[in-house]
Write a protein that holds these residues in place. Structure first.
Motif, PDB file in Angstrom:
ATOM      1  N   SER A 150       0.923  -1.060   0.102  1.00 25.71           N
ATOM      2  CA  SER A 150      -0.015  -0.065  -0.009  1.00 25.71           C
ATOM      3  C   SER A 150       0.821   1.254  -0.126  1.00 25.71           C
ATOM      4  N   LEU A 151       2.026   1.198   0.742  1.00 26.46           N
ATOM      5  CA  LEU A 151       2.960   2.463   0.821  1.00 26.46           C
ATOM      6  C   LEU A 151       3.434   2.730  -0.393  1.00 26.46           C
ATOM      7  N   ASP A 183       1.979   1.776  -3.469  1.00 28.65           N
ATOM      8  CA  ASP A 183       1.161   2.680  -4.293  1.00 28.65           C
ATOM      9  C   ASP A 183       0.933   4.094  -3.922  1.00 28.65           C
ATOM     10  N   PHE A 184       1.058   4.207  -2.698  1.00 27.60           N
ATOM     11  CA  PHE A 184       1.029   5.882  -2.209  1.00 27.60           C
ATOM     12  C   PHE A 184       2.153   6.493  -2.994  1.00 27.60           C
ATOM     13  N   ASN A 185       3.333   5.926  -2.849  1.00 30.94           N
ATOM     14  CA  ASN A 185       4.424   6.597  -3.516  1.00 30.94           C
ATOM     15  C   ASN A 185       4.237   6.990  -4.913  1.00 30.94           C
ATOM     16  N   ILE A 225       2.078   9.935  -5.580  1.00 27.41           N
ATOM     17  CA  ILE A 225       2.695  10.974  -5.151  1.00 27.41           C
ATOM     18  C   ILE A 225       3.560  11.532  -6.308  1.00 27.41           C
ATOM     19  N   VAL A 228      -3.530  11.814   0.551  1.00 24.21           N
ATOM     20  CA  VAL A 228      -2.679  10.602   1.606  1.00 24.21           C
ATOM     21  C   VAL A 228      -3.272  10.370   2.717  1.00 24.21           C
ATOM     22  N   GLY A 282      -6.386   8.139   2.412  1.00 23.29           N
ATOM     23  CA  GLY A 282      -6.094   6.974   2.051  1.00 23.29           C
ATOM     24  C   GLY A 282      -5.428   6.112   3.324  1.00 23.29           C
ATOM     25  N   ILE A 283      -4.453   6.817   4.048  1.00 21.92           N
ATOM     26  CA  ILE A 283      -3.831   6.423   5.161  1.00 21.92           C
ATOM     27  C   ILE A 283      -5.076   5.655   6.198  1.00 21.92           C
ATOM     28  N   GLU A 316      -6.775   2.674   4.608  1.00 21.74           N
ATOM     29  CA  GLU A 316      -6.183   1.463   4.411  1.00 21.74           C
ATOM     30  C   GLU A 316      -5.858   0.781   5.711  1.00 21.74           C
TER      31      GLU A 316
END
Length: 209
Positions: free
Chosen positions: A76-77, A79-81, A84, A98, A101-102, A105
């Motif tokens: 998941s991290l 995907d976030f990166n 970004i 972000v 989303g955190i 998730e």
């Protein structure tokens, strides 16, 4: 003449799905019982398989715990990166996205229980704490640092104590997760309201306007 793909045999599809089913069953057992008290027999029963099947994919309970972290948090991290690096809009909108989303998730799901396990049982499994820090915490801090630096370079954020301490930006989310795990029966937390307050607090501390 039209051609039709031959459906993949049910047994083969089931076998391909098995690791993810084991991981999901493991997460539920870890969230309910913790790491030490969770038994592979219980994970196998929840997944609807024999205990020996787990060993085809994972060598131990600790390795299974690590696989849960990597499959549900590290990915998941990642995907976030990726999101970004491709985001074209203002940085306050990016940070809002972000944080939302955190919460979706992690804070409102069983994943938060993994953090409780590391707090309560970390002394017994120091290697897992090190791994969680290296693959989750440091990655999350690096992600937030990148977002803040983006805002500073674009003149959208001001240089402040909040901008120099990215861990503080994540602190309310950790508090929300721990509250839900510990005190939700006594004083239920509205995740949506808490998220809105979190975003409001952070952006007022960072915005240059």
């Amino acid at each position: 003449m039209a051609t039709h793909e031959t459906p993949e045999p049910r047994r083969r599809r089931r076998k391909a799905d098995r690791p993810s089913e084991i991981l999901e069953a493991a997460l539920q057992e870890f969230a309910t019982n913790g790491l030490s008290a969770t038994r592979l027999e219980d994970i196998a029963r929840r997944a609807g398989i024999a205990k020996g099947t787990i060993y085809r994919y994972f060598d131990s309970k600790e390795e299974l715990f690590i696989a849960v972290i990597r499959s549900r948090i590290v990915l998941s991290l990642d995907d976030f990166n990726r999101m970004i690096t491709q985001f074209p809009g203002p940085t306050d909108a990016l940070l809002r996205l972000v944080l939302t989303g955190i919460y979706k998730e992690f804070v409102g799901t069983d994943i938060a229980a993994l953090m409780r396990i590391l707090i309560s049982e970390g002394q017994r499994f120091p290697g897992l704490v090190d791994l969680y820090y290296n693959e989750v915490i440091s990655s999350g801090v690096s992600m937030l640092t990148h977002i803040i630096q983006r805002g500073l370079e674009r003149g959208e954020f001001r240089d402040s104590a909040a901008a120099r301490e990215p861990r503080l930006i994540m602190a309310p989310a950790l508090m929300a997760a721990l509250w839900r795990l510990t005190f939700d029966n006594q004083d239920p937390l509205s995740v949506d309201d808490f998220l809105a307050a979190h975003i409001d607090l952070v952006l007022h501390g960072l915005n240059s306007r």
